[in-house]
Design an enzyme around this catalytic site. Structure first.
Site, PDB file in Angstrom:
ATOM      1  N   ASP A  13      -1.698  -1.871  -5.486  1.00  0.00           N
ATOM      2  CA  ASP A  13      -0.266  -1.528  -4.948  1.00  0.00           C
ATOM      3  C   ASP A  13      -0.241  -2.350  -3.503  1.00  0.00           C
ATOM      4  O   ASP A  13      -0.722  -2.701  -2.849  1.00  0.00           O
ATOM      5  CB  ASP A  13      -0.320   0.033  -4.999  1.00  0.00           C
ATOM      6  CG  ASP A  13       0.840   0.774  -4.259  1.00  0.00           C
ATOM      7  OD1 ASP A  13       2.001   0.310  -4.890  1.00  0.00           O
ATOM      8  OD2 ASP A  13       0.767   1.384  -3.354  1.00  0.00           O
ATOM      9  N   ASP A  15       2.961  -0.677  -1.154  1.00  0.00           N
ATOM     10  CA  ASP A  15       3.197   0.104   0.224  1.00  0.00           C
ATOM     11  C   ASP A  15       2.085   1.415   0.164  1.00  0.00           C
ATOM     12  O   ASP A  15       1.800   1.859  -0.663  1.00  0.00           O
ATOM     13  CB  ASP A  15       4.467   0.779  -0.190  1.00  0.00           C
ATOM     14  CG  ASP A  15       5.636  -0.242   0.262  1.00  0.00           C
ATOM     15  OD1 ASP A  15       5.557  -0.983   1.130  1.00  0.00           O
ATOM     16  OD2 ASP A  15       6.636  -0.286  -0.684  1.00  0.00           O
ATOM     17  N   THR A 106       3.600  -3.157  -7.792  1.00  0.00           N
ATOM     18  CA  THR A 106       4.264  -2.434  -6.959  1.00  0.00           C
ATOM     19  C   THR A 106       5.846  -1.800  -7.566  1.00  0.00           C
ATOM     20  O   THR A 106       6.187  -2.619  -8.554  1.00  0.00           O
ATOM     21  CB  THR A 106       4.635  -3.146  -5.663  1.00  0.00           C
ATOM     22  OG1 THR A 106       5.613  -2.334  -4.732  1.00  0.00           O
ATOM     23  CG2 THR A 106       5.445  -4.251  -5.925  1.00  0.00           C
ATOM     24  N   SER A 107       6.077  -0.604  -6.947  1.00  0.00           N
ATOM     25  CA  SER A 107       7.328  -0.055  -7.438  1.00  0.00           C
ATOM     26  C   SER A 107       8.404  -0.445  -6.513  1.00  0.00           C
ATOM     27  O   SER A 107       9.594  -0.130  -6.671  1.00  0.00           O
ATOM     28  CB  SER A 107       7.328   1.535  -7.374  1.00  0.00           C
ATOM     29  OG  SER A 107       6.505   1.926  -8.187  1.00  0.00           O
TER      30      SER A 107
END
Length: 215
Positions: A13, A15, A106-107
């Site tokens: 991931d 953040d 990642t989002s």
């Protein structure tokens, strides 16, 4: 000491895992809440690790265009890199790995991800699966399934480093082996190995794979 995990690939991931962007993210959602008379604390309670447009759609008042609002938030974040920093050990760890054996999942959008990684000196990935690359974001398994396959493996052969419940749920649903990064201790982290940051991770090559030590 968490011991050693075997993997073919490592999925990270961004953040909270590679980049500490907490202050920047909180300011962005605070501005969004202020524009629309919303409770920022309620938004922050569920926003971490989820695609921005999903959170905007959930909270935006009637009549607000979620796409336009998401574009505004993302643009503000790309323009503001003050207050973000490398999670300790991230650049050194990724710089030591074979680029064909790791990916970022990642989002955040692709543009924002590249901006943040560059801003803190983290190597850019050969494979990046961002919010604009998937139909269903975390906690759905699609992002991690897609990243593993882009590297030529199945998600069941991956160790995933995540800091948020949505990402941990996504990794588990994909069949990967999640590792918790940082201080999250909610239900999604139950029973999982954890590290404080990337400085606590050591990786060595084995015959056909990787051995991941967690200190």
């Amino acid at each position: 000491m968490n011991g050693e995990l075997a993997a073919s690939v490592l999925l990270f991931d961004m953040d909270g895992t590679l980049v500490d962007s907490t202050a920047s993210v909180e300011r962005a959602w605070g501005r969004f809440a202020g524009r629309h008379g919303l409770d920022a604390s309620a938004i922050l309670a569920v926003a971490h690790g989820r695609p921005t447009i999903e959170v905007v759609t959930q909270f935006a008042p009637a009549g607000v265009d979620p796409v336009a609002e998401t574009d505004r938030i993302e643009s503000e974040e790309i323009d503001r890199t003050d207050g973000i920093s490398e999670v300790p050990g991230s650049a050194a760890l990724l710089g030591s790995l074979d680029p064909a054996r790791w990916a970022v999942v990642t989002s955040a959008t692709r543009a924002l991800t590249l901006r943040r990684l560059e801003a803190v000196g983290i190597p850019l990935p050969k494979v990046l699966v961002a919010a604009d690359d998937v139909v269903r974001g975390k906690p759905d398994p699609q992002p991690y399934l897609q990243a593993a396959r882009a590297l030529g493996f199945e998600a069941s052969e991956a160790v995933v480093f995540e800091d948020a419940p949505a990402g941990l749920e996504s990794a588990r649903a994909a069949g990967a082996a999640p590792v918790v990064v940082g201080g999250y201790r909610g239900p999604a982290a139950e029973g999982l190995p954890r590290v404080p940051d990337m400085a606590a991770v050591r990786v060595r090559a084995t015959d056909g794979g990787l051995a991941v030590s967690l200190c």
